[in-house]
Design a protein around this motif. Structure first.
Motif, PDB file in Angstrom:
ATOM      1  N   LEU A 276     -10.764  -8.716   2.463  1.00 32.97           N
ATOM      2  CA  LEU A 276     -11.707  -9.789   2.147  1.00 32.97           C
ATOM      3  C   LEU A 276     -11.229 -11.126   2.698  1.00 32.97           C
ATOM      4  O   LEU A 276     -12.034 -11.930   3.197  1.00 32.97           O
ATOM      5  CB  LEU A 276     -11.890  -9.900   0.634  1.00 32.97           C
ATOM      6  CG  LEU A 276     -12.451  -8.652  -0.072  1.00 32.97           C
ATOM      7  CD1 LEU A 276     -12.481  -8.884  -1.576  1.00 32.97           C
ATOM      8  CD2 LEU A 276     -13.838  -8.324   0.443  1.00 32.97           C
ATOM      9  N   ASN A 277      -9.928 -11.366   2.640  1.00 33.07           N
ATOM     10  CA  ASN A 277      -9.376 -12.654   3.075  1.00 33.07           C
ATOM     11  C   ASN A 277      -9.068 -12.694   4.565  1.00 33.07           C
ATOM     12  O   ASN A 277      -9.352 -13.684   5.243  1.00 33.07           O
ATOM     13  CB  ASN A 277      -8.109 -12.971   2.279  1.00 33.07           C
ATOM     14  CG  ASN A 277      -8.389 -13.171   0.804  1.00 33.07           C
ATOM     15  OD1 ASN A 277      -9.490 -13.549   0.417  1.00 33.07           O
ATOM     16  ND2 ASN A 277      -7.399 -12.895  -0.033  1.00 33.07           N
TER      17      ASN A 277
ATOM     18  N   TRP B 257     -15.386  -8.298   9.028  1.00 37.59           N
ATOM     19  CA  TRP B 257     -15.381  -6.857   8.799  1.00 37.59           C
ATOM     20  C   TRP B 257     -15.914  -6.555   7.404  1.00 37.59           C
ATOM     21  O   TRP B 257     -16.757  -5.662   7.223  1.00 37.59           O
ATOM     22  CB  TRP B 257     -13.958  -6.328   8.930  1.00 37.59           C
ATOM     23  CG  TRP B 257     -13.782  -4.849   8.741  1.00 37.59           C
ATOM     24  CD1 TRP B 257     -13.886  -3.875   9.687  1.00 37.59           C
ATOM     25  CD2 TRP B 257     -13.471  -4.179   7.507  1.00 37.59           C
ATOM     26  NE1 TRP B 257     -13.657  -2.630   9.130  1.00 37.59           N
ATOM     27  CE2 TRP B 257     -13.401  -2.792   7.797  1.00 37.59           C
ATOM     28  CE3 TRP B 257     -13.241  -4.614   6.198  1.00 37.59           C
ATOM     29  CZ2 TRP B 257     -13.116  -1.847   6.817  1.00 37.59           C
ATOM     30  CZ3 TRP B 257     -12.951  -3.668   5.225  1.00 37.59           C
ATOM     31  CH2 TRP B 257     -12.898  -2.298   5.531  1.00 37.59           C
ATOM     32  N   SER B 258     -15.458  -7.289   6.413  1.00 37.05           N
ATOM     33  CA  SER B 258     -15.895  -7.085   5.029  1.00 37.05           C
ATOM     34  C   SER B 258     -17.397  -7.307   4.889  1.00 37.05           C
ATOM     35  O   SER B 258     -18.087  -6.567   4.163  1.00 37.05           O
ATOM     36  CB  SER B 258     -15.144  -8.026   4.092  1.00 37.05           C
ATOM     37  OG  SER B 258     -13.746  -7.798   4.162  1.00 37.05           O
ATOM     38  N   GLN B 259     -17.917  -8.329   5.580  1.00 34.33           N
ATOM     39  CA  GLN B 259     -19.348  -8.599   5.523  1.00 34.33           C
ATOM     40  C   GLN B 259     -20.145  -7.461   6.139  1.00 34.33           C
ATOM     41  O   GLN B 259     -21.168  -7.021   5.596  1.00 34.33           O
ATOM     42  CB  GLN B 259     -19.674  -9.911   6.239  1.00 34.33           C
ATOM     43  CG  GLN B 259     -21.141 -10.322   6.149  1.00 34.33           C
ATOM     44  CD  GLN B 259     -21.555 -10.634   4.725  1.00 34.33           C
ATOM     45  OE1 GLN B 259     -21.078 -11.600   4.134  1.00 34.33           O
ATOM     46  NE2 GLN B 259     -22.454  -9.821   4.160  1.00 34.33           N
TER      47      GLN B 259
ATOM     48  N   ASP C 223     -16.191 -10.514  -6.155  1.00 36.28           N
ATOM     49  CA  ASP C 223     -16.440 -11.437  -5.047  1.00 36.28           C
ATOM     50  C   ASP C 223     -17.838 -11.137  -4.527  1.00 36.28           C
ATOM     51  O   ASP C 223     -18.052 -10.139  -3.839  1.00 36.28           O
ATOM     52  CB  ASP C 223     -15.399 -11.234  -3.945  1.00 36.28           C
ATOM     53  CG  ASP C 223     -15.497 -12.271  -2.826  1.00 36.28           C
ATOM     54  OD1 ASP C 223     -16.558 -12.913  -2.707  1.00 36.28           O
ATOM     55  OD2 ASP C 223     -14.523 -12.433  -2.068  1.00 36.28           O
ATOM     56  N   ASP C 224     -18.797 -11.998  -4.883  1.00 32.10           N
ATOM     57  CA  ASP C 224     -20.191 -11.706  -4.525  1.00 32.10           C
ATOM     58  C   ASP C 224     -20.669 -12.432  -3.272  1.00 32.10           C
ATOM     59  O   ASP C 224     -21.865 -12.445  -2.977  1.00 32.10           O
ATOM     60  CB  ASP C 224     -21.122 -12.005  -5.699  1.00 32.10           C
ATOM     61  CG  ASP C 224     -21.233 -13.498  -6.010  1.00 32.10           C
ATOM     62  OD1 ASP C 224     -20.515 -14.304  -5.387  1.00 32.10           O
ATOM     63  OD2 ASP C 224     -22.053 -13.858  -6.888  1.00 32.10           O
ATOM     64  N   ARG C 225     -19.748 -13.034  -2.524  1.00 29.40           N
ATOM     65  CA  ARG C 225     -20.137 -13.759  -1.302  1.00 29.40           C
ATOM     66  C   ARG C 225     -20.840 -12.839  -0.309  1.00 29.40           C
ATOM     67  O   ARG C 225     -21.883 -13.183   0.257  1.00 29.40           O
ATOM     68  CB  ARG C 225     -18.909 -14.359  -0.615  1.00 29.40           C
ATOM     69  CG  ARG C 225     -18.195 -15.458  -1.381  1.00 29.40           C
ATOM     70  CD  ARG C 225     -16.940 -15.848  -0.619  1.00 29.40           C
ATOM     71  NE  ARG C 225     -15.987 -14.742  -0.565  1.00 29.40           N
ATOM     72  CZ  ARG C 225     -14.983 -14.675   0.312  1.00 29.40           C
ATOM     73  NH1 ARG C 225     -14.826 -15.622   1.236  1.00 29.40           N
ATOM     74  NH2 ARG C 225     -14.132 -13.655   0.288  1.00 29.40           N
ATOM     75  N   PHE C 226     -20.276 -11.675  -0.120  1.00 31.59           N
ATOM     76  CA  PHE C 226     -20.766 -10.770   0.914  1.00 31.59           C
ATOM     77  C   PHE C 226     -22.072 -10.096   0.500  1.00 31.59           C
ATOM     78  O   PHE C 226     -22.979  -9.927   1.311  1.00 31.59           O
ATOM     79  CB  PHE C 226     -19.691  -9.729   1.237  1.00 31.59           C
ATOM     80  CG  PHE C 226     -18.369 -10.335   1.601  1.00 31.59           C
ATOM     81  CD1 PHE C 226     -18.158 -10.891   2.860  1.00 31.59           C
ATOM     82  CD2 PHE C 226     -17.333 -10.398   0.680  1.00 31.59           C
ATOM     83  CE1 PHE C 226     -16.945 -11.477   3.190  1.00 31.59           C
ATOM     84  CE2 PHE C 226     -16.111 -10.976   1.003  1.00 31.59           C
ATOM     85  CZ  PHE C 226     -15.916 -11.518   2.254  1.00 31.59           C
TER      86      PHE C 226
ATOM     87  N   THR D  81     -29.809 -10.997   1.146  1.00 34.43           N
ATOM     88  CA  THR D  81     -30.725 -11.924   1.834  1.00 34.43           C
ATOM     89  C   THR D  81     -31.179 -11.336   3.163  1.00 34.43           C
ATOM     90  O   THR D  81     -32.373 -11.357   3.493  1.00 34.43           O
ATOM     91  CB  THR D  81     -30.032 -13.280   2.075  1.00 34.43           C
ATOM     92  OG1 THR D  81     -29.704 -13.869   0.807  1.00 34.43           O
ATOM     93  CG2 THR D  81     -30.938 -14.217   2.851  1.00 34.43           C
ATOM     94  N   ALA D  82     -30.242 -10.772   3.912  1.00 34.32           N
ATOM     95  CA  ALA D  82     -30.566 -10.183   5.215  1.00 34.32           C
ATOM     96  C   ALA D  82     -31.439  -8.945   5.078  1.00 34.32           C
ATOM     97  O   ALA D  82     -32.217  -8.617   5.986  1.00 34.32           O
ATOM     98  CB  ALA D  82     -29.278  -9.834   5.959  1.00 34.32           C
TER      99      ALA D  82
END
Length: 413
Positions: free
Chosen positions: A262-263, A268-270, A382-385, A391-392
């Motif tokens: 993630l960091n 890649w994580s996305q 971690d809900d960023r991805f 959305t996409a």
């Protein structure tokens, strides 16, 4: 909203072949990983510096158990959704126990797994391994299945009942049902008497549950699909209650990634998350095709389950017969047997922490008593991805989600 009590002794499965339980050997192995987890960040940092790339050429290495909880990961692989994101994906690796999959994840043998939501608490806070939930894999998808002569939860008094894992939503919800019916969960040695107001809990591999029910060594089990459907089809048992009819739209398994990825490899994580979310969206509209992809008759043979059983779980939405038998207590919830939506609601994580800290589990659980629900909801997830992926994929409405990503947890035993 219901609460849970913690006054029960817990048993560790004695079988070394337990598919989804935890044997004493497993527990010792997992406890030993706590030390390794503490040293892991330095190792991972060194690896990242040596490789010095965005991570797009890191292959996706999936670890899974052969249950419907793994559907998004297997669909993403089978439909080459990882490749559509510009990633390489190895053939998913099937594991027989949660302890095995955790060990493989911690050691780096696999880098994308589905894991029981309560078990993520143990990994991050018990073993101190740096990993986070990035999405839910599915909602609901489990049931209480009993012998044909059992008609109510109360009928389980004085009998033995199987659960797949102590750190599981299955264990939490079933013990709620027991308390509602004035029954006490206990663990008794083989041959030891079980009182009429007690239910003897044992950890049993899901693959062994249907046969154990057939031989009457247990009176029932609570587990992920399609084992409940398998028992129904074989005429061995019947569903007494669906887990999603106790905790509305609850998570069971979640997608778990290491913080090193993630960091150090956010692109890649996305892309990994995108593929999994796209798999869920496709599955929602292609249930029969999903069953065919995952069945033992499918090209990849991802699971050992029949097309009939998987179709019953994934595609059948007619609950009239269950409602007539009183299996569905909340028909107005309008739920599917299993469904797919990826957003990890903070309210669920908070309630999960409250539930597990009030549920007796095996081993050193001192770390659980130190957990603050609101802190965990922000720190474990971690809900960023997943937000970007949703959305996409068409936005929250594509998954039946509220625009504000908030909800109130509904638990009605």
């Amino acid at each position: 909203m219901s609460t849970l009590s913690n006054n029960k002794k817990i048993h560790i499965c004695a079988s070394s072949d337990c598919d989804c339980g935890m044997t004493r050997r497993d527990f010792l192995q997992m406890s030993a990983m706590a030390t390794a987890g503490a040293a892991a960040p330095m190792l991972f940092a060194s690896d990242a510096m040596a490789q010095n790339f965005k991570g797009d050429d890191q292959p996706v290495k999936i670890g899974y158990l052969p249950i419907t909880d793994a559907t998004p990961l297997l669909v993403a692989h089978g439909r080459k959704l990882f490749e559509q994101q510009g990633l390489k994906a190895e053939k998913p690796r099937l594991f027989r126990s949660w302890a095995q999959i955790i060990e493989a994840f911690v050691s780096g043998q696999v880098n994308v797994i589905h894991l029981l939501s309560p078990a993520t608490l143990w990994v991050r806070y018990g073993s101190k391994f740096p990993a986070k939930v990035v999405a839910w894999n599915h909602i609901n998808g489990s049931a209480v299945t009993v012998a044909n002569d059992i008609n109510t939860i109360g009928d389980l008094g004085g009998k033995t009942f199987a659960i797949p894992f102590w750190y599981s939503i299955h264990n939490i919800l079933f013990q709620q049902l027991l308390r509602k019916n004035n029954l006490t969960a206990v663990t008794r040695a083989r041959g030891e008497a079980i009182k009429p107001n007690e239910v003897n809990l044992v950890v049993l591999a899901p693959s062994e549950m249907v046969s154990a029910l057939a031989t009457k060594s247990i009176a029932g089990f609570v587990v992920a699909e399609p084992f409940n459907a398998n028992a129904e089809i074989a005429g061995i048992g019947k569903v007494l209650r669906f887990s999603g009819d106790v905790w509305k739209d609850h998570a069971c398994c979640v997608t778990f990634l290491a913080e090193r990825d993630l960091n150090d490899k956010p692109e890649w994580s996305q892309r990994v998350t995108n593929a999994i979310i796209n798999a869920q969206l496709w599955t929602r509209s292609n249930q029969v095709e999903t069953a065919k992809l995952m069945a033992s008759s499918g090209e990849e043979k991802y699971t050992p389950h029949s097309l009939q059983a998987l179709t019953k779980v994934l595609a059948v939405s007619d609950f009239n017969s269950y409602e007539k038998r009183g299996v569905i207590a909340h028909p107005n919830w309008n739920q599917r047997r299993i469904d797919f939506q990826p957003y990890p609601f903070p309210s669920y994580t908070e309630e999960l922490v409250r539930a597990i800290t009030q549920t007796k589990v095996e081993g050193d659980i001192s770390f659980l008593q130190k957990l603050d629900p609101k802190f965990v909801a922000k720190d474990l997830v971690d809900d960023r991805f997943v937000r970007k992926a949703i959305t996409a994929a068409g936005g929250p409405s594509a998954f039946g989600l509220p625009a504000g990503y908030t909800r109130t947890e509904t638990i009605a035993v």
